[in-house]
Design a protein around this motif. Structure first.
Motif, short mmCIF file in Angstrom:
data_model
loop_
_atom_site.label_atom_id
_atom_site.label_comp_id
_atom_site.label_asym_id
_atom_site.label_seq_id
_atom_site.Cartn_x
_atom_site.Cartn_y
_atom_site.Cartn_z
N PHE B 144 55.65 88.84 85.96
CA PHE B 144 56.77 89.77 86.76
C PHE B 144 57.91 88.50 86.95
CE2 PHE B 144 52.47 92.33 87.09
CZ PHE B 144 52.68 92.77 86.83
N PHE B 149 60.51 91.08 80.61
CA PHE B 149 59.54 91.40 81.02
C PHE B 149 59.42 92.19 80.38
CE2 PHE B 149 54.98 91.83 81.94
CZ PHE B 149 54.17 91.78 80.31
N GLY B 150 59.90 93.19 81.52
CA GLY B 150 59.82 94.56 81.97
C GLY B 150 60.16 95.37 80.40
N PHE B 152 58.51 95.28 78.24
CA PHE B 152 57.24 95.10 77.11
C PHE B 152 56.33 97.10 77.60
CE2 PHE B 152 54.31 95.74 80.57
CZ PHE B 152 53.71 96.18 81.04
N SER B 153 57.06 97.08 78.33
CA SER B 153 56.33 99.15 78.46
C SER B 153 57.05 99.61 78.07
CB SER B 153 55.58 99.39 80.03
OG SER B 153 57.37 99.09 80.58
N ASP B 154 58.22 99.51 77.41
CA ASP B 154 59.28 100.32 77.09
C ASP B 154 58.86 99.69 75.06
OD1 ASP B 154 61.51 102.15 75.84
OD2 ASP B 154 62.93 100.75 77.01
N ASP B 155 60.41 98.60 74.12
CA ASP B 155 60.18 99.22 72.67
C ASP B 155 59.48 97.87 72.43
OD1 ASP B 155 62.53 98.17 73.58
OD2 ASP B 155 63.48 99.96 71.60
#
Lengths: 387, 193
Positions: B144, B149-150, B152-155
């Motif tokens: 984090f 890294f954020g 990763f939860s998108d595309d």
């Protein structure tokens, strides 16, 4: 209806129906809120709400335990297990989406709340491995659980000796009715949300058509159960059974309720035999509303028409709801829609991670524009050109 | 694509130490093949971070099958036994209730509650067992620390290699990762203890 959402998403998951990803979150949320509303009624009906803990096997001042041979106690266990497992199933499905919200959050409050709820999800494959296994096991547990909840609820009626309730077809009949009304309610809510939020590319006409086909099948099953009740009343030769079904329900003072139920639940879904009507938004909206009304009347017909004009002088008259009955019912509608709108506002209404997972691009062997390249050995220049 | 962008190649900031290398990919296929390469090079403490589970990634990382099923079985068995003993003791021993002349305890009437508690405790075992195996909740992972890294939860698709891996050597690992067509390779730091 409260029992259908988890069935929808768990059974369709086990059958690997990829189209479920667009409706499962919706259906599960609807289930949980409907169960919460449903719990209001027995809560009031026990009379002394503060004594409700008598229903659970808790040590109390009378040093008495519940009678575990009673179907009503089975129902307590069935419904509370069902509510708990549905919430767990829903929350586990939400974790990756909460992580998405956390990573997109701009304000501090959102970051904190979604961050806490996402449990520090990092999308790690080591996590996905256990996660997927847990989700599959939960789906496999939920499926028989839903069947058991309907069956146990129907035992409350079927194990009594009241004509009209004492019917062995009740367990499967309640299961079919639950799937039927659950799909109808999902359809009503989905059509409104789809129009308001513009998710038409995710919830497509194909999804709606498949849901209508399921409504056609389960509606016909329910119609079959209605017919069998009459047949058994006739075939048993029991005059009390025959009196309840033929004199009291179909032609008695409550005939209007009975025939409303038949026209809404059995006749209206038959429109879906036609492909044209099955793919028409106005038709499916009207039919889904009719089914919601019809399934309400089904409960009313089962309960009220079996309890009036029976053995006790107090029950000889006609049933009229009091203003308290009506206000309680209106209150649960308010509770349901408040919770549902809060859900639409704060939580992804479509399972984001699951929809991504069924896109063609999600396949590691997907090649755009039909190009063929071997990732492991292709030179960098070819890759740059190919992708 | 042929010259991936390196983030924070400078020496480690004061009071921080290197925790892991993070490579970013644009497609699941590239991420999968990168994992295969790391596995073949003998790495073990690495993982992929993806918006959805990728088919075949368990094999690409070389993970054994999930042991969650055993936990769930134990949970279910506990539920069945608990329900049976509870009803036998409460209705049969501690306070026998004779209703309608029926026996105080009878196994057929116990089936529904035995079933319900089996399902309930299995579900608890499935969810909380999964949390335990995944060591969740954990809100303070070095990953984090990465701004990137954020995604990763998108595309986007990531591979992280931990410093603790016995094969880890900053230059070598970085070189290996750069051969897997990443969009970027980043050094991620955590607070030094």
């Amino acid at each position: 209806m409260g029992h259908a959402g988890t069935l929808i998403s768990a059974v369709l998951f086990l059958f690997r129906q990829k189209w479920r990803t667009s409706i499962n979150r919706f259906a599960e949320a609807m289930t949980i809120f409907a169960v919460m509303c449903a719990l209001v009624f027995p809560g009031i009906h026990v009379g002394r709400v503060w004594m409700a803990y008598y229903m659970f096997p808790l040590p109390n001042q009378m040093s008495m335990w519940p009678n575990f041979k009673s179907p009503l106690i089975w129902d307590i266990f069935a419904v509370s297990t069902y509510a708990t497992v549905s919430i767990l199933f829903w929350f586990v499905g939400l974790i990756p989406d909460l992580a998405t919200l956390r990573d997109r959050a701009k304000t501090k409050i959102r970051k904190t709340v979604y961050g806490a709820l996402a449990l520090g999800w990092r999308g790690a494959n080591r996590h996905w491995q256990h996660y997927e296994r847990a989700y599959m096991i939960l789906a496999a547990l939920s499926t028989p659980l839903v069947l058991s909840v309907h069956s146990v609820v129907s035992f409350d009626f079927a194990t009594s000796v009241l004509p009209g309730w004492h019917t062995t077809i009740f367990p499967p009949y309640f299961v079919a009715g639950a799937v039927f009304s659950g799909f109808a309610m999902v359809m009503t809510l989905m059509l409104l949300t789809r129009a308001v939020y513009g998710v038409k590319s995710i919830v497509t006409m194909q999804h709606l058509e498949l849901m209508n086909k399921i409504m056609l099948v389960t509606g016909s099953l329910v119609g079959y159960a209605y017919a069998i009740e009459f047949f058994i009343a006739f075939y048993s030769g029991n005059e009390y059974e025959q009196w309840v079904f033929m004199k009291n329900r179909a032609t008695g003072p409550f005939a209007w309720a009975y025939w409303t139920m038949i026209s809404c639940n059995v006749i209206s879904p038959q429109l879906f035999w036609s492909k044209k009507l099955r793919t028409s938004i106005p038709v499916m909206f009207v039919v889904s509303i009719l089914i919601n009304i019809g399934m309400w009347f089904e409960r009313f017909v089962i309960i009220a028409t079996s309890l009036f004009r029976d053995f006790i002088p107090g029950s000889w008259g006609y049933f009229r709801p009091t203003y308290v009955d009506i206000a309680t019912y209106a209150g649960t509608l308010g509770l349901f829609f408040t919770l549902f709108l809060l859900f639409l506002r704060w939580i992804p209404m479509i399972a984001v991670a699951e929809v991504k997972g069924v896109l063609p691009e999600a396949d590691p062997h997907y090649h755009p524009e039909g190009s063929h390249d071997d990732h492991a050995h292709a030179p960098a220049a070819a890759l740059a050109g190919g992708e | 694509m042929s010259s991936p962008e390196y983030r924070s190649a400078a020496p480690p900031p004061a009071g921080k130490r290197l925790a892991l290398l993070l490579a970013e990919y644009a497609t699941p296929g590239e991420c999968l093949h990168a994992a295969e390469k790391l596995r073949d090079a003998g790495y073990s403490k690495f993982d992929s971070h993806t918006p959805f589970p990728i088919h075949g990634m368990d094999k690409a990382i070389g993970l054994p099958d999930s042991k969650l099923g055993f936990l769930v079985f134990a949970g279910g068995l506990t539920g069945t036994t608990l329900a049976f003993t509870m009803m036998m003791w409460m209705n049969g021993v501690d306070y026998p209730l004779i209703i309608g002349g029926k026996p105080a305890t009878s196994i057929p009437s116990m089936i529904p509650i035995m079933f319900e508690l089996t399902v309930l405790l299995s579900a608890f075992a499935a969810v909380f067992g999964m949390f335990h195996l995944n060591r969740l909740p954990r809100h303070n992972h070095p990953l984090f620390e990465s701004e990137n890294f954020g995604k990763f939860s998108d595309d986007r698709f990531f591979i992280s290699v931990e410093v603790e891996d016995p094969k880890f050597k900053l230059d070598r690992t970085k070189e290996l990762l750069s051969k897997t067509h990443p969009a970027s390779v980043e050094e991620v730091y955590e607070e030094a203890q």
